[in-house]
Scaffold this motif. Structure first.
Motif, PDB file in Angstrom:
ATOM      1  N   LYS A 209     138.401  13.779  48.262  1.00 24.19           N
ATOM      2  CA  LYS A 209     139.003  13.723  49.603  1.00 24.19           C
ATOM      3  C   LYS A 209     138.047  14.298  50.639  1.00 24.19           C
ATOM      4  CE  LYS A 209     143.432  14.699  51.841  1.00 24.19           C
ATOM      5  NZ  LYS A 209     144.751  15.372  51.697  1.00 24.19           N
ATOM      6  N   ALA A 210     137.406  15.412  50.305  1.00 26.93           N
ATOM      7  CA  ALA A 210     136.433  16.023  51.220  1.00 26.93           C
ATOM      8  C   ALA A 210     135.231  15.109  51.428  1.00 26.93           C
ATOM      9  CB  ALA A 210     135.986  17.376  50.671  1.00 26.93           C
ATOM     10  N   PHE A 211     134.832  14.412  50.374  1.00 21.60           N
ATOM     11  CA  PHE A 211     133.724  13.455  50.475  1.00 21.60           C
ATOM     12  C   PHE A 211     134.036  12.356  51.473  1.00 21.60           C
ATOM     13  CE2 PHE A 211     132.170   9.368  48.423  1.00 21.60           C
ATOM     14  CZ  PHE A 211     130.912   9.411  49.007  1.00 21.60           C
ATOM     15  N   PHE A 212     135.240  11.797  51.397  1.00 22.57           N
ATOM     16  CA  PHE A 212     135.628  10.723  52.309  1.00 22.57           C
ATOM     17  C   PHE A 212     135.595  11.173  53.772  1.00 22.57           C
ATOM     18  CE2 PHE A 212     138.420   8.662  48.823  1.00 22.57           C
ATOM     19  CZ  PHE A 212     137.319   7.981  48.326  1.00 22.57           C
ATOM     20  N   GLU A 213     135.832  12.442  53.984  1.00 20.22           N
ATOM     21  CA  GLU A 213     135.886  12.975  55.355  1.00 20.22           C
ATOM     22  C   GLU A 213     134.531  13.467  55.855  1.00 20.22           C
ATOM     23  OE1 GLU A 213     138.826  15.985  54.878  1.00 20.22           O
ATOM     24  OE2 GLU A 213     140.511  14.561  54.741  1.00 20.22           O
ATOM     25  N   SER A 214     133.492  13.333  55.022  1.00 20.65           N
ATOM     26  CA  SER A 214     132.168  13.845  55.368  1.00 20.65           C
ATOM     27  C   SER A 214     131.236  12.731  55.833  1.00 20.65           C
ATOM     28  CB  SER A 214     131.545  14.554  54.159  1.00 20.65           C
ATOM     29  OG  SER A 214     131.099  13.596  53.204  1.00 20.65           O
ATOM     30  N   ASP A 215     130.092  13.132  56.369  1.00 15.90           N
ATOM     31  CA  ASP A 215     129.090  12.145  56.772  1.00 15.90           C
ATOM     32  C   ASP A 215     128.285  11.633  55.581  1.00 15.90           C
ATOM     33  OD1 ASP A 215     127.531  14.337  56.173  1.00 15.90           O
ATOM     34  OD2 ASP A 215     126.691  14.561  58.188  1.00 15.90           O
ATOM     35  N   ARG A 216     128.590  12.109  54.392  1.00 16.04           N
ATOM     36  CA  ARG A 216     127.942  11.602  53.181  1.00 16.04           C
ATOM     37  C   ARG A 216     128.580  10.298  52.711  1.00 16.04           C
ATOM     38  NH1 ARG A 216     129.190  16.753  52.380  1.00 16.04           N
ATOM     39  NH2 ARG A 216     130.774  16.291  50.789  1.00 16.04           N
ATOM     40  N   CYS A 217     129.667   9.914  53.367  1.00 19.20           N
ATOM     41  CA  CYS A 217     130.409   8.709  52.976  1.00 19.20           C
ATOM     42  C   CYS A 217     130.437   7.718  54.137  1.00 19.20           C
ATOM     43  CB  CYS A 217     131.833   9.101  52.568  1.00 19.20           C
ATOM     44  SG  CYS A 217     132.814   7.753  51.896  1.00 19.20           S
ATOM     45  N   PRO A 218     129.289   7.139  54.469  1.00 18.94           N
ATOM     46  CA  PRO A 218     129.252   6.199  55.594  1.00 18.94           C
ATOM     47  C   PRO A 218     130.020   4.918  55.279  1.00 18.94           C
ATOM     48  CG  PRO A 218     127.177   6.148  54.405  1.00 18.94           C
ATOM     49  CD  PRO A 218     127.983   7.274  53.807  1.00 18.94           C
ATOM     50  N   ASP A 219     130.452   4.248  56.313  1.00 18.04           N
ATOM     51  CA  ASP A 219     131.180   2.983  56.161  1.00 18.04           C
ATOM     52  C   ASP A 219     130.160   1.871  55.928  1.00 18.04           C
ATOM     53  OD1 ASP A 219     133.023   0.989  56.136  1.00 18.04           O
ATOM     54  OD2 ASP A 219     133.332   0.944  58.309  1.00 18.04           O
ATOM     55  N   LEU A 220     129.956   1.525  54.664  1.00 18.17           N
ATOM     56  CA  LEU A 220     128.943   0.541  54.291  1.00 18.17           C
ATOM     57  C   LEU A 220     129.600  -0.671  53.631  1.00 18.17           C
ATOM     58  CD1 LEU A 220     126.254   2.890  52.662  1.00 18.17           C
ATOM     59  CD2 LEU A 220     126.232   1.916  54.971  1.00 18.17           C
ATOM     60  N   PRO A 221     128.955  -1.830  53.680  1.00 17.79           N
ATOM     61  CA  PRO A 221     129.488  -3.010  52.979  1.00 17.79           C
ATOM     62  C   PRO A 221     129.385  -2.820  51.467  1.00 17.79           C
ATOM     63  CG  PRO A 221     127.300  -3.484  53.844  1.00 17.79           C
ATOM     64  CD  PRO A 221     127.693  -2.137  54.400  1.00 17.79           C
ATOM     65  N   PHE A 222     130.222  -3.531  50.737  1.00 16.76           N
ATOM     66  CA  PHE A 222     130.168  -3.449  49.279  1.00 16.76           C
ATOM     67  C   PHE A 222     128.909  -4.100  48.726  1.00 16.76           C
ATOM     68  CE2 PHE A 222     134.741  -2.851  49.843  1.00 16.76           C
ATOM     69  CZ  PHE A 222     135.024  -1.863  48.908  1.00 16.76           C
ATOM     70  N   PHE A 223     128.492  -5.216  49.337  1.00 17.34           N
ATOM     71  CA  PHE A 223     127.453  -6.036  48.747  1.00 17.34           C
ATOM     72  C   PHE A 223     126.230  -6.184  49.646  1.00 17.34           C
ATOM     73  CE2 PHE A 223     131.334  -8.289  46.904  1.00 17.34           C
ATOM     74  CZ  PHE A 223     131.277  -7.581  45.712  1.00 17.34           C
ATOM     75  N   TYR A 224     125.135  -6.604  49.021  1.00 12.83           N
ATOM     76  CA  TYR A 224     123.910  -6.975  49.735  1.00 12.83           C
ATOM     77  C   TYR A 224     124.228  -8.166  50.638  1.00 12.83           C
ATOM     78  CZ  TYR A 224     118.765  -7.277  50.064  1.00 12.83           C
ATOM     79  OH  TYR A 224     117.456  -7.250  50.486  1.00 12.83           O
ATOM     80  N   PRO A 225     123.554  -8.275  51.780  1.00 13.48           N
ATOM     81  CA  PRO A 225     123.887  -9.347  52.731  1.00 13.48           C
ATOM     82  C   PRO A 225     123.805 -10.770  52.165  1.00 13.48           C
ATOM     83  CG  PRO A 225     122.472  -7.724  53.776  1.00 13.48           C
ATOM     84  CD  PRO A 225     122.527  -7.356  52.326  1.00 13.48           C
ATOM     85  N   LEU A 226     123.031 -10.977  51.098  1.00 12.00           N
ATOM     86  CA  LEU A 226     122.891 -12.311  50.540  1.00 12.00           C
ATOM     87  C   LEU A 226     124.120 -12.778  49.768  1.00 12.00           C
ATOM     88  CD1 LEU A 226     119.171 -12.294  49.287  1.00 12.00           C
ATOM     89  CD2 LEU A 226     120.131 -13.643  51.163  1.00 12.00           C
ATOM     90  N   ALA A 227     125.076 -11.902  49.540  1.00  9.30           N
ATOM     91  CA  ALA A 227     126.310 -12.290  48.857  1.00  9.30           C
ATOM     92  C   ALA A 227     127.020 -13.391  49.647  1.00  9.30           C
ATOM     93  CB  ALA A 227     127.221 -11.081  48.672  1.00  9.30           C
ATOM     94  N   LYS A 228     127.660 -14.298  48.941  1.00  7.25           N
ATOM     95  CA  LYS A 228     128.362 -15.412  49.589  1.00  7.25           C
ATOM     96  C   LYS A 228     129.815 -15.078  49.888  1.00  7.25           C
ATOM     97  CE  LYS A 228     125.414 -18.998  47.596  1.00  7.25           C
ATOM     98  NZ  LYS A 228     125.374 -20.244  46.788  1.00  7.25           N
ATOM     99  N   LEU A 229     130.310 -14.006  49.266  1.00  6.69           N
ATOM    100  CA  LEU A 229     131.713 -13.629  49.454  1.00  6.69           C
ATOM    101  C   LEU A 229     131.804 -12.123  49.619  1.00  6.69           C
ATOM    102  CD1 LEU A 229     134.690 -14.678  49.400  1.00  6.69           C
ATOM    103  CD2 LEU A 229     134.679 -14.210  46.933  1.00  6.69           C
ATOM    104  N   HIS A 230     132.416 -11.699  50.725  1.00  7.14           N
ATOM    105  CA  HIS A 230     132.602 -10.277  51.011  1.00  7.14           C
ATOM    106  C   HIS A 230     134.091 -10.026  51.239  1.00  7.14           C
ATOM    107  CE1 HIS A 230     128.268  -9.365  51.773  1.00  7.14           C
ATOM    108  NE2 HIS A 230     128.239 -10.636  52.108  1.00  7.14           N
ATOM    109  N   PRO A 231     134.579  -8.816  50.897  1.00  5.41           N
ATOM    110  CA  PRO A 231     135.992  -8.511  51.174  1.00  5.41           C
ATOM    111  C   PRO A 231     136.278  -8.526  52.665  1.00  5.41           C
ATOM    112  CG  PRO A 231     135.053  -6.905  49.664  1.00  5.41           C
ATOM    113  CD  PRO A 231     133.915  -7.732  50.182  1.00  5.41           C
TER     114      PRO A 231
END
Length: 231
Positions: A209-231
């Motif tokens: 929970k503390a990790f989610f609230e820290s700057d160590r947990c940036p909002d990043l995409p799940f996949f590399y940009p070359l993926a054809k399907l993203h959530p």
């Protein structure tokens, strides 16, 4: 900025295989620095940021993710997680031969599930293919978990072990998060309530929970940009 004495890790600037490792680091209370490598510009996303230094880091088997701990360097996701756990919180990898063997088995099963679910996202753009793979992969995992709080609830020596996560619980949580991001119709969540409950249980751990609230947990995409399907 890197800090003296901290573990250093490198990975693409995505969640990918790296967020799993962060769960272990955070739960173990290990301080670390991260170097994120940019994918580069569209349309090729060459990854030049990484490939320019790939063979200049002193890695025996250059790859992402990598870990540097003092003069020790290693690559590969699952071995990195085992290394962190064994050094900082060995109970995460089992207290008996049976427990250790079961944990290693689960880690491989979860890794196979991750590959079965993630790989189609790079080769095609039909979400139903991904959800079908997810349901097929999680069927035996859900059966193994049953009504336990965590995977190793009935396998360890400790009387209260059902209340303690081990490495597979930390590894699978990010995969569950990925699947739920695709599960807009809630069919997966309805079919596997114990899997969803496991994810919520891990997310509620104070360290996570503390990790989610820290700057160590940036909002990043799940996949590399070359993926054809993203959530």
């Amino acid at each position: 900025m890197e800090s003296e004495g901290k573990i250093k890790l490198g990975y693409w600037k995505i969640r990918g295989l790296f967020r799993h490792i962060q769960y272990v680091l955070e739960y173990c209370g290990v301080e670390y620095d991260t170097k994120y490598y940019e994918a580069g510009s569209a349309p090729d996303y060459s990854g030049k940021d990484w490939f320019d230094e790939k063979f200049n880091l002193g890695l025996d088997f250059p790859n992402l993710p990598y870990l540097v701990d003092g003069d020790f360097k290693m690559t590969e996701t699952i071995p990195i997680m085992f290394y962190i756990a064994e050094k900082h919180m060995p109970e995460l990898i089992g207290e008996t031969a049976k427990g250790k063997g079961t944990i290693k088995m689960l880690m491989n099963i979860i890794h196979d599930a991750k590959m079965n679910i993630s790989k189609p996202c790079y080769s095609q753009d039909d979400k139903s293919v991904v959800m079908e793979a997810a349901e097929k992969s999680f069927e035996p995992i859900s059966k193994f978990l049953g009504d336990k709080d965590f995977f190793m609830g009935d396998t360890m020596n400790s009387d209260d072990s059902s209340q303690k996560p081990t490495l597979p619980d930390l590894y699978i949580t990010e995969l569950i998060t990925l699947v739920l991001a695709f599960d807009t119709e809630k069919t997966f969540a309805e079919k596997f309530p114990n899997i969803v409950a496991l994810q919520k249980r891990v997310h509620a751990l104070p360290e996570i929970k503390a990790f989610f609230e820290s700057d160590r947990c940036p909002d990043l995409p799940f996949f590399y940009p070359l993926a054809k399907l993203h959530p």
